[in-house]
Design an enzyme around this catalytic site. Structure first.
Site, PDB file in Angstrom:
ATOM      1  N   HIS A 201      65.288 115.347  39.126  1.00  0.00           N
ATOM      2  CA  HIS A 201      65.097 114.086  38.408  1.00  0.00           C
ATOM      3  C   HIS A 201      66.396 113.442  37.926  1.00  0.00           C
ATOM      4  O   HIS A 201      66.367 112.360  37.374  1.00  0.00           O
ATOM      5  CB  HIS A 201      64.179 114.292  37.201  1.00  0.00           C
TER       6      HIS A 201
HETATM    7  C1  UD1 Z   1      65.223 112.529  30.068  1.00  0.00           C
HETATM    8  C2  UD1 Z   1      66.551 113.067  29.517  1.00  0.00           C
HETATM    9  C3  UD1 Z   1      67.034 114.198  30.409  1.00  0.00           C
HETATM   10  C4  UD1 Z   1      65.971 115.273  30.570  1.00  0.00           C
HETATM   11  C5  UD1 Z   1      64.697 114.626  31.084  1.00  0.00           C
HETATM   12  C6  UD1 Z   1      63.592 115.637  31.218  1.00  0.00           C
HETATM   13  C7  UD1 Z   1      68.018 111.437  28.397  1.00  0.00           C
HETATM   14  C8  UD1 Z   1      69.269 110.670  28.533  1.00  0.00           C
HETATM   15  N1  UD1 Z   1      67.581 112.040  29.525  1.00  0.00           N
HETATM   16  O1  UD1 Z   1      65.497 111.987  31.351  1.00  0.00           O
HETATM   17  O2  UD1 Z   1      68.183 114.798  29.808  1.00  0.00           O
HETATM   18  O3  UD1 Z   1      66.430 116.249  31.487  1.00  0.00           O
HETATM   19  O4  UD1 Z   1      64.305 113.599  30.154  1.00  0.00           O
HETATM   20  O5  UD1 Z   1      62.458 115.074  31.753  1.00  0.00           O
HETATM   21  O6  UD1 Z   1      67.472 111.501  27.326  1.00  0.00           O
HETATM   22  N2  UD1 Z   1      58.772 107.835  32.479  1.00  0.00           N
HETATM   23  C9  UD1 Z   1      57.415 107.825  32.599  1.00  0.00           C
HETATM   24  N3  UD1 Z   1      56.680 108.552  31.713  1.00  0.00           N
HETATM   25  C10 UD1 Z   1      57.237 109.276  30.714  1.00  0.00           C
HETATM   26  C11 UD1 Z   1      58.637 109.279  30.598  1.00  0.00           C
HETATM   27  C12 UD1 Z   1      59.395 108.562  31.483  1.00  0.00           C
HETATM   28  O7  UD1 Z   1      56.868 107.189  33.484  1.00  0.00           O
HETATM   29  O8  UD1 Z   1      56.507 109.925  29.947  1.00  0.00           O
HETATM   30  C13 UD1 Z   1      59.589 107.068  33.433  1.00  0.00           C
HETATM   31  C14 UD1 Z   1      60.094 105.813  32.783  1.00  0.00           C
HETATM   32  O9  UD1 Z   1      59.775 104.742  33.577  1.00  0.00           O
HETATM   33  C15 UD1 Z   1      61.584 105.973  32.698  1.00  0.00           C
HETATM   34  C16 UD1 Z   1      61.902 107.119  33.661  1.00  0.00           C
HETATM   35  O10 UD1 Z   1      60.698 107.851  33.840  1.00  0.00           O
HETATM   36  O11 UD1 Z   1      62.291 104.833  33.023  1.00  0.00           O
HETATM   37  C17 UD1 Z   1      62.949 108.014  33.116  1.00  0.00           C
HETATM   38  O12 UD1 Z   1      62.625 108.454  31.789  1.00  0.00           O
HETATM   39  P1  UD1 Z   1      63.757 108.624  30.665  1.00  0.00           P
HETATM   40  O13 UD1 Z   1      63.169 109.178  29.425  1.00  0.00           O
HETATM   41  O14 UD1 Z   1      64.553 107.392  30.559  1.00  0.00           O
HETATM   42  O15 UD1 Z   1      64.760 109.670  31.276  1.00  0.00           O
HETATM   43  P2  UD1 Z   1      64.476 110.995  32.084  1.00  0.00           P
HETATM   44  O16 UD1 Z   1      64.972 110.793  33.465  1.00  0.00           O
HETATM   45  O17 UD1 Z   1      63.086 111.488  31.894  1.00  0.00           O
END
Ligand code: UD1
Length: 356
Positions: A201
């Site tokens: 991811h």
């Molecule tokens: C975040 C953490 C990362 C961790 C990861 C574990 C930061 C900078 N990054 O990254 O260190 O390893 O979590 O999962 O804090 N989304 C959904 N549903 C959710 C959450 C996210 O659909 O419940 C989608 C959103 O559209 C979002 C994307 O996934 O834009 C990424 O989510 P985000 O929380 O920004 O970062 P992660 O890549 O999950």
């Protein structure tokens, strides 16, 4: 003492759970649990609260997704109100996500002491958002709970005073030790042994069309030799759709929705090999003695390489295949469990808190 814990993203939940349980046994502490809502999907959040037997958060801030600035700012604005209202004596933050750094900045301006669990880890790669979060959080935290000796060395090198640093071990392993006996593979239908478990991811792997295509091409090739099981993170799913990648979902190459903690543990502990770019999974495979191939150029968890079962393959897909086939031939390092990864880290945290 009133302690307020702040969590927000999937890897935070298995870290706060054992600390909460350990503090809960003490009569002289009050606790509050705040969920920022950085992760909000049921299978990225709720399922973990249930399986880890974590109480419902006292407050859910619902910040959701956004750019780093948007998300971190939303966390800061929302948490400031909670802190002003609840006046905790100490705020505990976990890991390296945006919820961790956003909260610690607000606390430092409000002069509320911060305890950082999993302090001192460094990849020395400032292109990683998490590295920036780690550096800032550690500089402004008051109590730094480290999982391994390398973390103490990093903190001392950055000028943090020795009295603030406490080597307690790895809280994620506390959760693993407690819940491994409850994890059960029976949810998985049509599994064939041996199999490879994959999670990817990181923006550096999944946000670039060419890299993501290259990774899938390699995994599909690997699936000709061994079943590949890949629970797909929402970020990765979005990118697969955005780049219109066509991925076979056949018997030997199985994509699935993100799964809960217990199911993932069941898959991880029985895997022949794990391919990942996650931080926590490098640690869990080391504890479980399962070979791990990490698709990153560096790691903030070097003990998993020097002592454990982890090998870095960078972006080199040929190297990934070579290491993979070696493992299938039985050629891999067996590794040991690092010191203080024993299921008792959260008890050591409580001991420190009681001494303050
Ligand atoms: C975040 C953490 C990362 C961790 C990861 C574990 C930061 C900078 N990054 O990254 O260190 O390893 O979590 O999962 O804090 N989304 C959904 N549903 C959710 C959450 C996210 O659909 O419940 C989608 C959103 O559209 C979002 C994307 O996934 O834009 C990424 O989510 P985000 O929380 O920004 O970062 P992660 O890549 O999950």
């Amino acid at each position: 003492m009133k302690i307020l814990h702040v969590v927000g993203a999937r890897p935070n939940f298995m870290k706060v759970a054992p600390v909460w349980r350990a503090i809960d046994k003490m009569t002289d502490f009050d606790q509050l649990l705040i969920h920022t809502g950085q992760h909000y999907d049921k299978n990225m959040s709720d399922v973990f609260f249930n399986e880890l037997e974590l109480r419902e958060p006292n407050k859910y801030l619902g910040v959701g997704s956004g750019s780093h600035a948007e998300q971190t700012a939303a966390i800061m604005v929302a948490i400031e109100q909670v802190l002003i209202k609840n006046k905790p004596d100490l705020v505990m933050v976990y890991g390296d996500v945006n919820s961790t750094v956003g909260t610690s900045i607000v606390c430092s301006k409000l002069l509320i002491p911060v305890g950082h669990v999993e302090a001192g880890l460094r990849s020395f790669d400032r292109t990683m958002p998490e590295e920036i979060n780690r550096l800032i959080t550690d500089q402004i935290s008051d109590i730094l709970f480290t999982p391994s000796k390398d973390a103490n060395i990093n903190l001392l090198r950055e000028g943090i005073s020795l009295e603030k640093i406490h080597l307690v071990g790895n809280v994620m392993i506390d959760t693993l030790v407690r819940l491994l006996p409850k994890s059960d593979i029976s949810f998985m239908k049509e599994i064939s042994y041996p199999y490879t478990l994959v999670t990817l991811h990181r923006p550096s792997n999944v946000d670039h069309d060419i890299m993501l295509r290259e990774i899938f091409k390699t995994l599909i090739e690997i699936s000709k030799s061994i079943q590949v099981i890949f629970p797909v993170h929402p970020r990765t799913k979005q990118k697969i759709d955005e780049f219109s990648l066509e991925i076979p979902d056949s018997g030997n190459f199985r994509l699935m929705e993100p799964i809960g903690y217990l199911d993932f543990l069941a898959l991880q502990s029985r895997a022949k090999v794990v391919i990942t770019d996650s931080g926590g999974i490098q640690e869990e495979t080391t504890f479980l003695g399962v070979p791990c191939l990490t698709v990153r150029e560096n790691t903030e968890r070097p003990v998993t390489v020097s002592i454990g079962t982890n090998s870095l393959v960078g972006k080199d897909m040929e190297l990934l295949k070579e290491k993979m086939y070696n493992i299938l031939d039985g050629k891999f390092k067996h590794g040991k469990v690092p010191q203080l990864w024993d299921g008792k880290a959260s008890m050591r945290i409580v001991k420190v808190l009681k001494s303050i």
